[in-house]
Design an enzyme around this catalytic site. Structure first.
Site, PDB file in Angstrom:
ATOM      1  N   TYR A  21       0.829  -1.201   0.000  1.00 12.62           N
ATOM      2  CA  TYR A  21       0.000   0.000   0.000  1.00 12.62           C
ATOM      3  C   TYR A  21       0.863   1.250   0.000  1.00 12.62           C
ATOM      4  O   TYR A  21       2.083   1.174   0.196  1.00 12.62           O
ATOM      5  CB  TYR A  21      -0.952   0.006   1.209  1.00 12.62           C
ATOM      6  CG  TYR A  21      -0.301   0.355   2.526  1.00 12.62           C
ATOM      7  CD1 TYR A  21       0.538  -0.544   3.176  1.00 12.62           C
ATOM      8  CD2 TYR A  21      -0.515   1.599   3.119  1.00 12.62           C
ATOM      9  CE1 TYR A  21       1.134  -0.216   4.380  1.00 12.62           C
ATOM     10  CE2 TYR A  21       0.080   1.935   4.327  1.00 12.62           C
ATOM     11  CZ  TYR A  21       0.897   1.025   4.952  1.00 12.62           C
ATOM     12  OH  TYR A  21       1.498   1.355   6.131  1.00 12.62           O
ATOM     13  N   ARG A  35       8.439   3.832  -4.443  1.00  9.60           N
ATOM     14  CA  ARG A  35       8.449   2.927  -3.281  1.00  9.60           C
ATOM     15  C   ARG A  35       7.428   1.797  -3.472  1.00  9.60           C
ATOM     16  O   ARG A  35       7.672   0.657  -3.086  1.00  9.60           O
ATOM     17  CB  ARG A  35       8.156   3.707  -2.004  1.00  9.60           C
ATOM     18  CG  ARG A  35       8.268   2.823  -0.765  1.00  9.60           C
ATOM     19  CD  ARG A  35       8.194   3.620   0.505  1.00  9.60           C
ATOM     20  NE  ARG A  35       6.916   4.275   0.665  1.00  9.60           N
ATOM     21  CZ  ARG A  35       6.658   5.193   1.596  1.00  9.60           C
ATOM     22  NH1 ARG A  35       7.605   5.557   2.442  1.00  9.60           N
ATOM     23  NH2 ARG A  35       5.478   5.738   1.686  1.00  9.60           N
ATOM     24  N   ARG A  48      -8.079 -20.128   0.252  1.00  3.15           N
ATOM     25  CA  ARG A  48      -6.940 -19.927   1.148  1.00  3.15           C
ATOM     26  C   ARG A  48      -5.875 -21.005   0.970  1.00  3.15           C
ATOM     27  O   ARG A  48      -6.144 -22.199   1.126  1.00  3.15           O
ATOM     28  CB  ARG A  48      -7.416 -19.918   2.601  1.00  3.15           C
ATOM     29  CG  ARG A  48      -6.327 -19.521   3.574  1.00  3.15           C
ATOM     30  CD  ARG A  48      -6.826 -19.474   5.010  1.00  3.15           C
ATOM     31  NE  ARG A  48      -5.775 -18.996   5.906  1.00  3.15           N
ATOM     32  CZ  ARG A  48      -4.770 -19.760   6.340  1.00  3.15           C
ATOM     33  NH1 ARG A  48      -4.684 -21.022   5.975  1.00  3.15           N
ATOM     34  NH2 ARG A  48      -3.839 -19.231   7.134  1.00  3.15           N
ATOM     35  N   HIS A  96      -1.299 -20.874   1.221  1.00  3.01           N
ATOM     36  CA  HIS A  96      -0.152 -19.967   1.316  1.00  3.01           C
ATOM     37  C   HIS A  96       0.499 -19.709  -0.040  1.00  3.01           C
ATOM     38  O   HIS A  96       0.996 -18.620  -0.299  1.00  3.01           O
ATOM     39  CB  HIS A  96       0.908 -20.529   2.270  1.00  3.01           C
ATOM     40  CG  HIS A  96       0.501 -20.462   3.707  1.00  3.01           C
ATOM     41  ND1 HIS A  96      -0.663 -21.005   4.185  1.00  3.01           N
ATOM     42  CD2 HIS A  96       1.110 -19.901   4.779  1.00  3.01           C
ATOM     43  CE1 HIS A  96      -0.768 -20.784   5.484  1.00  3.01           C
ATOM     44  NE2 HIS A  96       0.305 -20.109   5.873  1.00  3.01           N
ATOM     45  N   LYS A 146       6.482  -1.671   2.115  1.00  4.79           N
ATOM     46  CA  LYS A 146       5.272  -1.130   2.745  1.00  4.79           C
ATOM     47  C   LYS A 146       4.146  -2.130   2.509  1.00  4.79           C
ATOM     48  O   LYS A 146       3.376  -2.010   1.551  1.00  4.79           O
ATOM     49  CB  LYS A 146       4.971   0.264   2.168  1.00  4.79           C
ATOM     50  CG  LYS A 146       4.086   1.123   3.064  1.00  4.79           C
ATOM     51  CD  LYS A 146       4.115   2.567   2.612  1.00  4.79           C
ATOM     52  CE  LYS A 146       3.088   3.439   3.280  1.00  4.79           C
ATOM     53  NZ  LYS A 146       3.277   3.685   4.706  1.00  4.79           N
ATOM     54  N   GLU A 152      12.722   3.117  13.946  1.00  7.42           N
ATOM     55  CA  GLU A 152      11.746   4.135  13.526  1.00  7.42           C
ATOM     56  C   GLU A 152      10.592   4.091  14.513  1.00  7.42           C
ATOM     57  O   GLU A 152      10.702   3.454  15.563  1.00  7.42           O
ATOM     58  CB  GLU A 152      11.300   3.882  12.081  1.00  7.42           C
ATOM     59  CG  GLU A 152      10.652   2.532  11.864  1.00  7.42           C
ATOM     60  CD  GLU A 152      10.271   2.265  10.410  1.00  7.42           C
ATOM     61  OE1 GLU A 152      10.106   3.209   9.629  1.00  7.42           O
ATOM     62  OE2 GLU A 152      10.108   1.079  10.082  1.00  7.42           O
ATOM     63  N   LEU A 185      11.197   1.712   7.084  1.00 12.86           N
ATOM     64  CA  LEU A 185      10.534   2.141   5.857  1.00 12.86           C
ATOM     65  C   LEU A 185      11.292   3.363   5.329  1.00 12.86           C
ATOM     66  O   LEU A 185      11.632   4.267   6.100  1.00 12.86           O
ATOM     67  CB  LEU A 185       9.079   2.519   6.138  1.00 12.86           C
ATOM     68  CG  LEU A 185       8.304   2.790   4.847  1.00 12.86           C
ATOM     69  CD1 LEU A 185       8.007   1.495   4.100  1.00 12.86           C
ATOM     70  CD2 LEU A 185       7.004   3.516   5.130  1.00 12.86           C
TER      71      LEU A 185
END
Ligand code: PLP
Length: 279
Positions: free
Chosen positions: A33, A52, A100, A102, A146, A178, A202
């Site tokens: 995101y 990014r 579902r 993995h 991110k 951070e 990040l």
């Protein structure tokens, strides 16, 4: 007025957006995101956010369905359709919808969703400064991507709120990385210090802007790891992030930082940032 989303290539009202219960974002946090700032109806540092996004997506092997120009065109249209002057744009891409398992689903298409939020600049907090706490950084070793996997960040932020603080500054074995949702800088003897942009943090868009502003205003800056002891002994501590811009930290774990008030270098960087976004 209801907000208009950009969902799977179409602009839709919120009640028309249908997220499947089999979306991998929902099961696994399997997605990436970005959060963009909008000032004066324009996306701020859009290219840096898109760069990014590409890096995060490549890092988790998620093929992005659009090129930079298409992201830009559609996000600008979203801002326009929502008549957003000041706020944020949230953009999320998950690996898609599939039963579902993995393993990457061979057929699934990425699910793209974006919306605007009418969020104002936190002017009074920027004036007063934050109280922060410190916590061990319990995240994985790819904090440079991110991704939607924010549970450790969520727990850290909530722990801060539970202790009456605005944010949690994270450390790995005593090295400050951070905060739960922003980058951390300290000032000592006129020098700005912040963790290097490696896999442990990040690579904040605001961090890069602030380092650029520091260089332009001849504030010496160093990108190097620093210890918790240096944080507590700093003259100033500040956080940088898309929604909080340049945020002074005036106390950590209940101990005042420097004079206990936002310091002169933080104030200078705030003024420079203000000039940049209003130019
Ligand atoms: N670090 C973390 C963990 C974040 O979540 C964020 C922003 O959300 C940042 C740093 C700051 O990044 P940016 O300046 O690009 O918003």
């Amino acid at each position: 007025m209801s907000r208009i989303y950009w969902y799977q290539g179409r602009f839709l009202a919120d009640n028309e957006v249908r997220i499947s219960p089999e979306d991998r974002g929902y099961y696994f946090g399997d997605g990436v995101y970005e959060v963009f700032r909008v000032y004066g109806g324009r996306l701020f540092e859009a290219e840096a956010h898109l760069a990014r996004l590409r890096r995060s997506a490549a890092g988790v092997r998620l093929p992005l369905p659009h090129a930079d120009e298409e992201w830009l065109r559609n996000l600008n249209e979203l801002v326009r359709l929502n008549s957003l002057q000041e706020g944020t744009v949230y953009l999320q891409i998950t690996r898609g919808t599939a039963p579902r398992n993995h393993l990457f689903p061979p057929q699934a298409e990425p699910v793209v969703m974006a919306y605007c939020t009418d969020v104002k600049r936190p002017l009074s907090a920027m004036e007063a400064g934050y109280a922060a706490i410190t916590l061990p950084d319990t995240r994985w070793l790819h904090c440079d991507y991110k991704t939607l996997n924010l549970l450790a960040n969520v727990l850290a932020k909530q722990a801060a709120a539970d202790r009456g603080a605005a944010d949690a500054i994270l450390h790995r074995d005593g090295t400050v990385t951070e905060s739960s949702a922003s980058n951390v800088m300290i000032v000592k003897d006129g020098r700005l210090v912040t963790h290097p942009a490696n896999h442990l943090i990040l690579h904040g868009v605001t961090r890069a802007v602030v380092l650029r502003l520091a260089a332009q205003t001849e504030i010496p800056a160093e990108e190097r790891p620093f210890a918790l002891e240096e944080l507590f002994a700093a003259d100033e501590v500040l956080l940088t992030g898309t929604t909080i811009e340049v945020m002074p930290v005036i106390s950590v774990d209940g101990k005042p930082i420097g004079s206990g008030r936002p310091g002169p270098i933080t104030r200078r960087l705030q003024r420079e940032f203000e000039d940049l976004i209003s130019s």
